[in-house]
Design a protein around this motif. Structure first.
Motif, PDB file in Angstrom:
ATOM      1  N   GLY A 220      38.977  47.479  36.629  1.00  0.00           N
ATOM      2  CA  GLY A 220      38.329  46.196  36.847  1.00  0.00           C
ATOM      3  C   GLY A 220      39.330  45.091  37.101  1.00  0.00           C
ATOM      4  N   LEU A 221      40.394  45.068  36.298  1.00  0.00           N
ATOM      5  CA  LEU A 221      41.408  44.024  36.459  1.00  0.00           C
ATOM      6  C   LEU A 221      42.211  44.236  37.737  1.00  0.00           C
ATOM      7  CD1 LEU A 221      42.235  41.547  34.826  1.00  0.00           C
ATOM      8  CD2 LEU A 221      44.046  42.913  33.783  1.00  0.00           C
ATOM      9  N   LYS A 222      42.434  45.487  38.099  1.00  0.00           N
ATOM     10  CA  LYS A 222      43.243  45.799  39.276  1.00  0.00           C
ATOM     11  C   LYS A 222      42.488  45.566  40.580  1.00  0.00           C
ATOM     12  CE  LYS A 222      45.947  49.527  41.414  1.00  0.00           C
ATOM     13  NZ  LYS A 222      46.416  50.938  41.274  1.00  0.00           N
ATOM     14  N   HIS A 223      41.225  45.962  40.624  1.00  0.00           N
ATOM     15  CA  HIS A 223      40.478  45.943  41.884  1.00  0.00           C
ATOM     16  C   HIS A 223      39.460  44.812  41.996  1.00  0.00           C
ATOM     17  CE1 HIS A 223      42.188  49.810  42.953  1.00  0.00           C
ATOM     18  NE2 HIS A 223      41.730  50.349  41.834  1.00  0.00           N
ATOM     19  N   CYS A 224      39.088  44.205  40.870  1.00  0.00           N
ATOM     20  CA  CYS A 224      37.982  43.238  40.903  1.00  0.00           C
ATOM     21  C   CYS A 224      38.359  41.893  40.291  1.00  0.00           C
ATOM     22  CB  CYS A 224      36.765  43.796  40.160  1.00  0.00           C
ATOM     23  SG  CYS A 224      36.314  45.486  40.597  1.00  0.00           S
ATOM     24  N   ALA A 225      39.644  41.613  40.179  1.00  0.00           N
ATOM     25  CA  ALA A 225      40.077  40.391  39.491  1.00  0.00           C
ATOM     26  C   ALA A 225      39.604  39.131  40.195  1.00  0.00           C
ATOM     27  CB  ALA A 225      41.601  40.373  39.367  1.00  0.00           C
ATOM     28  N   THR A 245      23.369  42.965  26.172  1.00  0.00           N
ATOM     29  CA  THR A 245      22.700  41.788  26.692  1.00  0.00           C
ATOM     30  C   THR A 245      23.699  41.048  27.561  1.00  0.00           C
ATOM     31  OG1 THR A 245      23.356  40.501  24.758  1.00  0.00           O
ATOM     32  CG2 THR A 245      21.198  41.558  24.683  1.00  0.00           C
ATOM     33  N   HIS A 246      23.218  40.306  28.528  1.00  0.00           N
ATOM     34  CA  HIS A 246      24.112  39.662  29.481  1.00  0.00           C
ATOM     35  C   HIS A 246      24.193  38.170  29.190  1.00  0.00           C
ATOM     36  CE1 HIS A 246      24.616  43.247  32.013  1.00  0.00           C
ATOM     37  NE2 HIS A 246      23.406  43.532  31.579  1.00  0.00           N
ATOM     38  N   LYS A 247      25.218  37.797  28.420  1.00  0.00           N
ATOM     39  CA  LYS A 247      25.380  36.404  28.029  1.00  0.00           C
ATOM     40  C   LYS A 247      26.767  35.879  28.373  1.00  0.00           C
ATOM     41  CE  LYS A 247      22.070  36.726  24.183  1.00  0.00           C
ATOM     42  NZ  LYS A 247      21.897  36.591  22.713  1.00  0.00           N
ATOM     43  N   GLU A 248      27.793  36.575  27.913  1.00  0.00           N
ATOM     44  CA  GLU A 248      29.160  36.121  28.117  1.00  0.00           C
ATOM     45  C   GLU A 248      29.890  37.066  29.064  1.00  0.00           C
ATOM     46  OE1 GLU A 248      30.195  33.326  27.004  1.00  0.00           O
ATOM     47  OE2 GLU A 248      28.405  32.902  25.811  1.00  0.00           O
ATOM     48  N   PRO A 249      30.843  36.536  29.851  1.00  0.00           N
ATOM     49  CA  PRO A 249      31.601  37.403  30.763  1.00  0.00           C
ATOM     50  C   PRO A 249      32.391  38.459  29.999  1.00  0.00           C
ATOM     51  CG  PRO A 249      31.926  35.079  31.292  1.00  0.00           C
ATOM     52  CD  PRO A 249      31.213  35.121  29.977  1.00  0.00           C
ATOM     53  N   LEU A 250      32.459  39.645  30.572  1.00  0.00           N
ATOM     54  CA  LEU A 250      33.274  40.699  29.990  1.00  0.00           C
ATOM     55  C   LEU A 250      34.705  40.509  30.468  1.00  0.00           C
ATOM     56  CD1 LEU A 250      32.396  44.426  29.617  1.00  0.00           C
ATOM     57  CD2 LEU A 250      34.615  43.763  30.526  1.00  0.00           C
ATOM     58  N   ASP A 251      35.616  40.341  29.539  1.00  0.00           N
ATOM     59  CA  ASP A 251      37.030  40.154  29.854  1.00  0.00           C
ATOM     60  C   ASP A 251      37.699  41.524  29.868  1.00  0.00           C
ATOM     61  OD1 ASP A 251      39.856  39.722  29.623  1.00  0.00           O
ATOM     62  OD2 ASP A 251      39.444  37.668  28.986  1.00  0.00           O
ATOM     63  N   PHE A 252      38.003  42.026  31.076  1.00  0.00           N
ATOM     64  CA  PHE A 252      38.579  43.364  31.190  1.00  0.00           C
ATOM     65  C   PHE A 252      39.869  43.496  30.385  1.00  0.00           C
ATOM     66  CE2 PHE A 252      36.214  43.521  35.378  1.00  0.00           C
ATOM     67  CZ  PHE A 252      35.336  44.516  34.990  1.00  0.00           C
ATOM     68  N   ARG A 253      40.724  42.476  30.458  1.00  0.00           N
ATOM     69  CA  ARG A 253      42.000  42.557  29.755  1.00  0.00           C
ATOM     70  C   ARG A 253      41.793  42.581  28.236  1.00  0.00           C
ATOM     71  NH1 ARG A 253      46.964  40.164  31.411  1.00  0.00           N
ATOM     72  NH2 ARG A 253      45.792  38.736  32.743  1.00  0.00           N
TER      73      ARG A 253
END
Length: 293
Positions: A220-225, A245-253
């Motif tokens: 995710g961090l490599k291809h979708c940053a 549930t979809h509330k806060e962004p998922l932080d890949f790092r």
């Protein structure tokens, strides 16, 4: 509650008939008997019998368990076919179909409000297995997609959706059971086993789920940053069960670092004698540390 139980029985029977028809199509297309399809079909035949002649002796929990076991076997057959073919270009619809099949047992219970703790109805092991299978399927699919440079150039936003969903299922699987608290009077002959249980590691599959999650965060961090953040949150529910549930962004790092550090700690600590490989995990952690947005 009786009305809800009756509704579940009817719906499970309907779903069982649909799954049996699907298995028949798969068997005919395969042209040979397959162990998993045979076992799935047998479970659905038993389900049909219990919904009919043995209705008084059956419970929604028993019926749901039979249906879930059949779905796990049926979809495993189809997943293996996708993996053997390295996920052909037109696999997205089939992957979605399999995810839907594997989601049906949980959806059925939630829609009918069968139990305030639906893990009590399905059981922790089945719930973990359903989440693991969905997460692992998306992991394998994303692994295939990351090797297709042209596809990544055109559809990195779609890859991000698959990654977020896959990570969600794997984290959900890891959180169904609460870690064992070592100060609760529990007695362990093996201190390493006690440490694993206190970290919420109950099987090798839990370790694989951690590594898969970390790898997906890396992709995710490599291809979708450069993609807009997806709203996502893991909401911890009853008995340690998690629901996305979809509330806060998922932080890949952040997610990747946390889970891979734990993976390395466990593999080089309590599981040191089993020689789990941590090389890839450490390389990804190094990438997280030095990556700049």
């Amino acid at each position: 509650m009786a009305a809800a139980s009756s509704s579940v029985v009817r719906r499970v029977e309907e779903l069982g008939d649909l799954a049996q028809a699907h298995i028949q199509q798969l068997s005919e297309a395969a042209g040979e008997d397959d162990h998993f399809l045979i076992r799935a079909s047998a479970a659905l035949e038993k389900l049909k019998l219990q919904c009919g002649e043995d209705k008084e002796c059956s419970t929604p929990s028993n019926l749901l368990e039979l249906y879930t076991q059949a779905i796990l076997d049926m979809t495993y057959f189809e997943e293996n076919k996708l993996v053997d073919e390295d996920f052909p270009e037109d696999s997205s619809q089939k992957v979605k179909e399999l995810i839907n099949f594997l989601s049906e047992p949980e959806i059925l219970v939630k829609e009918n409000n069968m139990h305030p703790k639906h893990c009590d109805l399905l059981g922790d092991e089945l719930l973990e297995c359903l989440s693991w299978r969905r997460g692992a399927l998306l992991y394998m699919y994303c692994h295939s997609l990351t090797k297709r440079r042209d596809w990544l150039t055109r559809k990195s936003s779609l890859l991000k959706k698959y990654l977020v969903d896959g990570i969600s299922y794997l984290l959900q699987m890891l959180n169904f059971r609460c870690p064992i608290q070592l100060n609760e009077g529990a007695s362990f002959q093996d201190l390493d086993t006690a440490k694993l249980l206190s970290e919420g590691i109950f099987s090798d599959i839990h370790l694989l789920a951690m590594m898969y999650s970390g790898e997906m965060c890396y992709w995710g961090l490599k291809h979708c940053a450069d993609q807009q953040p997806e709203n996502h949150e893991m909401d911890i529910g009853v008995s340690g069960a998690s629901y996305a549930t979809h509330k806060e962004p998922l932080d890949f790092r952040e997610v990747g670092e946390k889970i891979l550090k734990k993976y390395v700690f466990v593999c080089e600590g309590p599981l040191k004698e089993q020689e789990w490989n941590t090389t890839n995990a450490k390389q990804i952690l190094n990438f997280f540390q030095h990556h700049t947005n």
